[in-house]
Scaffold this motif. Sequence first.
Motif, short mmCIF file in Angstrom:
data_model
loop_
_atom_site.label_atom_id
_atom_site.label_comp_id
_atom_site.label_asym_id
_atom_site.label_seq_id
_atom_site.Cartn_x
_atom_site.Cartn_y
_atom_site.Cartn_z
N MET A 32 -20.65 29.41 -75.28
CA MET A 32 -20.44 30.21 -73.96
C MET A 32 -19.94 30.82 -73.30
SD MET A 32 -19.48 26.77 -70.81
CE MET A 32 -17.30 27.29 -71.17
N ILE A 33 -20.79 31.29 -72.43
CA ILE A 33 -20.09 32.17 -71.10
C ILE A 33 -19.28 31.70 -70.32
CG2 ILE A 33 -20.82 34.51 -70.30
CD1 ILE A 33 -21.05 35.42 -72.70
N ALA A 34 -18.94 32.40 -70.19
CA ALA A 34 -17.03 31.94 -68.98
C ALA A 34 -16.63 34.12 -68.58
CB ALA A 34 -16.31 30.81 -68.73
N ILE A 35 -16.65 33.45 -66.99
CA ILE A 35 -15.45 34.46 -66.44
C ILE A 35 -13.85 34.19 -66.83
CG2 ILE A 35 -15.79 36.14 -64.20
CD1 ILE A 35 -17.23 36.38 -66.30
N ARG A 36 -12.91 34.74 -66.52
CA ARG A 36 -11.43 34.35 -66.93
C ARG A 36 -10.37 35.99 -66.36
NH1 ARG A 36 -9.57 32.44 -73.13
NH2 ARG A 36 -9.13 35.32 -73.23
N PHE A 37 -9.66 35.07 -66.56
CA PHE A 37 -8.70 36.22 -65.90
C PHE A 37 -7.31 35.53 -66.27
CE2 PHE A 37 -8.52 33.44 -62.18
CZ PHE A 37 -7.02 32.96 -61.57
N ASP A 38 -6.43 36.99 -67.08
CA ASP A 38 -5.18 36.83 -67.49
C ASP A 38 -4.28 36.69 -67.76
OD1 ASP A 38 -7.03 35.50 -70.20
OD2 ASP A 38 -7.57 37.16 -71.17
N ARG A 39 -4.17 37.20 -66.42
CA ARG A 39 -3.51 37.99 -65.62
C ARG A 39 -3.67 38.09 -63.41
NH1 ARG A 39 -3.46 43.53 -63.47
NH2 ARG A 39 -4.84 44.51 -65.45
N PHE A 40 -2.96 37.91 -63.33
CA PHE A 40 -3.03 37.76 -61.41
C PHE A 40 -3.67 39.59 -60.84
CE2 PHE A 40 -0.54 34.07 -61.64
CZ PHE A 40 -1.43 32.97 -61.43
N GLY A 41 -4.65 39.17 -60.55
CA GLY A 41 -4.76 40.87 -60.17
C GLY A 41 -6.06 41.04 -59.12
N GLY A 42 -6.48 42.20 -58.73
CA GLY A 42 -7.71 42.14 -57.88
C GLY A 42 -8.95 41.04 -59.07
N PRO A 43 -9.70 42.41 -57.61
CA PRO A 43 -11.64 41.89 -59.18
C PRO A 43 -11.01 42.48 -60.76
CG PRO A 43 -11.34 42.20 -56.54
CD PRO A 43 -10.10 42.51 -57.02
N GLU A 44 -11.16 43.35 -60.95
CA GLU A 44 -11.08 44.46 -62.05
C GLU A 44 -10.03 42.89 -63.34
OE1 GLU A 44 -6.58 44.63 -60.17
OE2 GLU A 44 -8.69 44.47 -59.48
N VAL A 45 -9.92 42.21 -63.00
CA VAL A 45 -8.61 41.28 -64.20
C VAL A 45 -9.78 39.69 -64.25
CG1 VAL A 45 -6.58 42.11 -63.30
CG2 VAL A 45 -7.95 39.32 -62.62
N LEU A 46 -10.95 40.16 -63.55
CA LEU A 46 -12.45 39.15 -64.40
C LEU A 46 -13.00 39.55 -65.30
CD1 LEU A 46 -13.54 38.04 -60.58
CD2 LEU A 46 -12.25 36.99 -61.96
N ARG A 47 -13.32 39.27 -66.15
CA ARG A 47 -14.44 39.72 -67.19
C ARG A 47 -14.64 38.05 -67.76
NH1 ARG A 47 -11.60 39.58 -72.53
NH2 ARG A 47 -9.71 38.25 -72.99
N PRO A 48 -15.97 38.73 -68.89
CA PRO A 48 -16.93 37.74 -69.32
C PRO A 48 -16.01 37.37 -70.62
CG PRO A 48 -18.27 39.73 -68.77
CD PRO A 48 -17.12 39.95 -68.62
N VAL A 49 -15.75 36.10 -71.78
CA VAL A 49 -15.39 35.99 -72.50
C VAL A 49 -16.12 34.94 -73.15
CG1 VAL A 49 -13.29 36.26 -71.57
CG2 VAL A 49 -13.94 34.00 -71.26
N GLU A 50 -16.44 34.34 -74.31
CA GLU A 50 -16.79 33.96 -74.62
C GLU A 50 -15.87 32.57 -75.04
OE1 GLU A 50 -20.41 32.09 -76.43
OE2 GLU A 50 -20.39 33.78 -76.28
#
Length: 302
Positions: free
Chosen positions: A1-19
């Motif tokens: 499934m697709i989810a939105i994840r961040f691996d480090r703290f930061g602004g909106p740029e850290v949000l990315r789609p992952v499987e």
Amino acid sequence: MIAIRFDRFGGPEVLRPVELPAPRPQPGQTLITVEAAGVNFADTHQTDGSYLTADMLPHVPGSEVVGRTPDGRRVLARVSNGYAEQVLAADSALVDIPEDLPAAHALALLTQGLTAWHLLRTAARLVPGERVVVHSAAGGVGSLAVQLARRFGAARVLAQASTPDKRRLALELGADGIADYPLPEPADVVLDAVGGALFDQALDSLALSGRLVTYGNAARTPFTPLDPARLSRLNASVVGFWLRPTLKAPGAFAEPLRELLALTADGRLRPVTGPRYPLAQARRAHEDLLARRTTGKVTLHP
């Protein structure tokens, strides 16, 4: 499934789609296929690490969804990782909703609706006949708080908002006027999620025994140290509010939510819906929210 994840703290740029693998429910949990996920300002604080509690990394944000259970029920649910195609929810955190209730309306009533309800009832302890000022009055919480303050008996409701369009919306929702500081007459209750200079202006505008309820810091600036003498002169109080611990109290979740759903069903409460984004565009949703380009409930759609 697709989810939105961040691996480090930061602004909106850290949000990315992952499987990610689909989650597996444990006893007492239900798997939900997501129709829509709500976006809240608190999600931006989670993402940049400034939330009241720190999340473990990596993290999938999102606290609310509308979706389907495996047996076909359409539900509104509190969750922990809502920016995803499928999520888990505790059975106690599910509420069945009608098929004809728009997902954005339902999501507006969960985190933001319950926040507005408890700000007035639990934190401010609003008394009929009092004067109320609502900051960010065109936002998800503020737009509902304007309406609920009137319904709960406020004698006068003033709205603060950042643009002429947002001020017009607040007036359409039932505000009596626009709050410009210094206020022409002191306020009994002020609801503030902005902080910064607006917090200080509101504090100086409280009536005798007034309550300033702070439930956010959208300005992202340090609060001025508070001199208790400023409060003593008015017998006033500053009340901090956070929804998460509030909902642990008996009767704090299902009963207010049912009231909000009933008010919406018969047209006495109007949730304001905002822009909807594809799930993969969560970054843009956060960018628009932080830039104050949105009004009402922002939603993500798988």
